[in-house]
Design an enzyme around this catalytic site. Structure first.
Site, PDB file in Angstrom:
ATOM      1  N   ASP A  52       0.895  -1.261   0.120  1.00  0.00           N
ATOM      2  CA  ASP A  52       0.110   0.052   0.097  1.00  0.00           C
ATOM      3  C   ASP A  52       0.783   1.344   0.122  1.00  0.00           C
ATOM      4  O   ASP A  52       2.034   1.219   0.137  1.00  0.00           O
ATOM      5  CB  ASP A  52      -0.918   0.143   1.288  1.00  0.00           C
ATOM      6  CG  ASP A  52      -1.934  -1.142   1.304  1.00  0.00           C
ATOM      7  OD1 ASP A  52      -2.445  -1.490   0.167  1.00  0.00           O
ATOM      8  OD2 ASP A  52      -2.235  -1.465   2.452  1.00  0.00           O
ATOM      9  N   TYR A 110       6.925  -9.912   6.965  1.00  0.00           N
ATOM     10  CA  TYR A 110       6.828  -8.527   7.205  1.00  0.00           C
ATOM     11  C   TYR A 110       7.289  -7.967   8.370  1.00  0.00           C
ATOM     12  O   TYR A 110       7.224  -8.974   9.434  1.00  0.00           O
ATOM     13  CB  TYR A 110       5.226  -8.295   7.103  1.00  0.00           C
ATOM     14  CG  TYR A 110       4.712  -7.967   5.660  1.00  0.00           C
ATOM     15  CD1 TYR A 110       4.670  -6.835   5.228  1.00  0.00           C
ATOM     16  CD2 TYR A 110       3.992  -8.939   4.866  1.00  0.00           C
ATOM     17  CE1 TYR A 110       4.321  -6.571   3.885  1.00  0.00           C
ATOM     18  CE2 TYR A 110       3.632  -8.832   3.722  1.00  0.00           C
ATOM     19  CZ  TYR A 110       3.531  -7.685   3.090  1.00  0.00           C
ATOM     20  OH  TYR A 110       2.828  -7.656   1.878  1.00  0.00           O
TER      21      TYR A 110
END
Length: 244
Positions: A52, A110
Site C-alpha cells: 500500500d 513483514y
C-alpha cells in the site's frame, strides 16, 4: 523469451503503493518505464503482491518476460540508472519460464517497527510508528503466539479486501525489543489487506493492557473486525523478504 526475477528495495513514502494507477506515482509503473527504456519493449512487471501507499520493502520480488539480450548481471545497473533513488533493484536472475512472482510464493515476511522513545526520530520518522508509551513486550510476545497456525483472519482485514477467503497461515509471529524500538515480525503464506497493520495495532493494545494476551484467541474466533485493534499507519510496515 527470457523470464527475469528482480529483488527490489524501496522507500514507499512518496509513492501511492506498488500497483500501477493512472496519474498517481507508483512503484510498478516507475520500474516498468525504466525497463522499457533499456529494452525497447512494453513490459508487464508481476510482483509477489501489492504494497500500500507508504509501505516499504527490503525484498519485494517481481518478474517480467523479455526478448532483450542484455547480460543478466547488467540488468540491475541499467534499471537503477533510470530510477528514482527511492527504488533500487538489488539483484536480477534468469529463472524458469514457469516462475511467477505471485503464484509461486511459499512465504512472506513483514516487519512492523514501533519507536517508543519520548521524542521519536527525525531521520527514521517515515519508516516507523512513533508511540511514546511503555509497552509490555512480554505480554505482546505471549499474544503474538496466538496468531501462529492456520486461522480465519476475518477480524484482521480491512473492508474492501478482494480476497474470497480470509483463511491464512502464519508460520511465525515474533515481537522483538531493541532499545527504543519494538519489531513485530510475521511470516506467513499470505496476508489480507491491512492484516499486518491490524495485528500490530492489536498487539499494541496488548502491550498497554487494553487486551489480555489470551483474548487474542477469542478475537480470531469471533471474526469481528470491531474487536481487534486499530490499523497502524503504513509508514511502519516493511516487506522484508519473499521465499519461493
Amino acid at each position: 523469451m527470457r523470464n527475469i526475477k528482480l529483488i527490489i528495495e524501496y522507500d514507499g513514502k512518496s509513492f501511492n503503493g506498488w500497483q500501477k494507477q493512472p496519474n498517481k506515482l507508483n512503484i510498478q509503473g516507475e520500474i516498468e518505464k525504466a525497463i522499457g527504456e533499456i529494452t525497447g519493449e512494453e513490459i508487464d512487471l508481476i510482483a509477489s503482491g501489492r504494497t500500500d501507499a507508504g509501505v516499504h520493502s527490503l525484498g519485494q520480488t517481481a518478474n517480467f518476460k523479455t526478448n532483450s539480450n542484455i547480460p543478466i548481471e547488467k540488468f540491475p545497473i541499467a534499471i537503477n540508472s533510470k530510477l528514482k533513488k527511492s527504488i533500487v533493484v538489488k539483484s536480477a536472475e534468469e529463472v524458469d519460464e514457469r516462475f511467477h512472482s505471485r503464484y509461486s510464493v511459499k512465504s512472506k515476511k513483514y516487519r512492523y517497527t514501533i519507536n517508543i522513545s519520548q521524542y521519536g526520530s527525525a531521520i527514521y520518522r517515515d519508516m516507523e510508528y512513533h508511540f511514546p508509551f511503555n509497552l509490555d513486550v512480554q505480554k505482546m510476545q505471549e499474544g503474538a503466539k496466538y496468531f501462529e497456525g492456520e486461522h480465519d483472519f476475518k477480524a484482521f482485514k480491512a473492508s474492501g479486501t478482494s480476497s474470497k477467503s480470509s483463511v491464512r497461515t502464519i508460520f511465525k509471529a515474533e515481537v522483538i525489543k531493541n532499545e527504543d524500538r519494538i519489531y513485530i515480525e510475521l511470516t506467513g503464506n499470505g496476508f489480507l489487506y491491512n492484516m499486518v497493520r491490524i495485528i500490530s495495532g492489536t498487539l499494541v493494545d496488548v502491550g498497554i493492557g487494553k487486551i489480555k494476551p489470551e483474548e487474542i484467541k477469542d478475537i480470531i474466533e469471533s471474526k469481528e473486525r470491531i474487536r481487534a485493534g486499530k490499523t497502524l499507519p503504513a509508514r511502519g510496515l516493511c516487506l522484508v523478504e519473499v521465499k519461493y
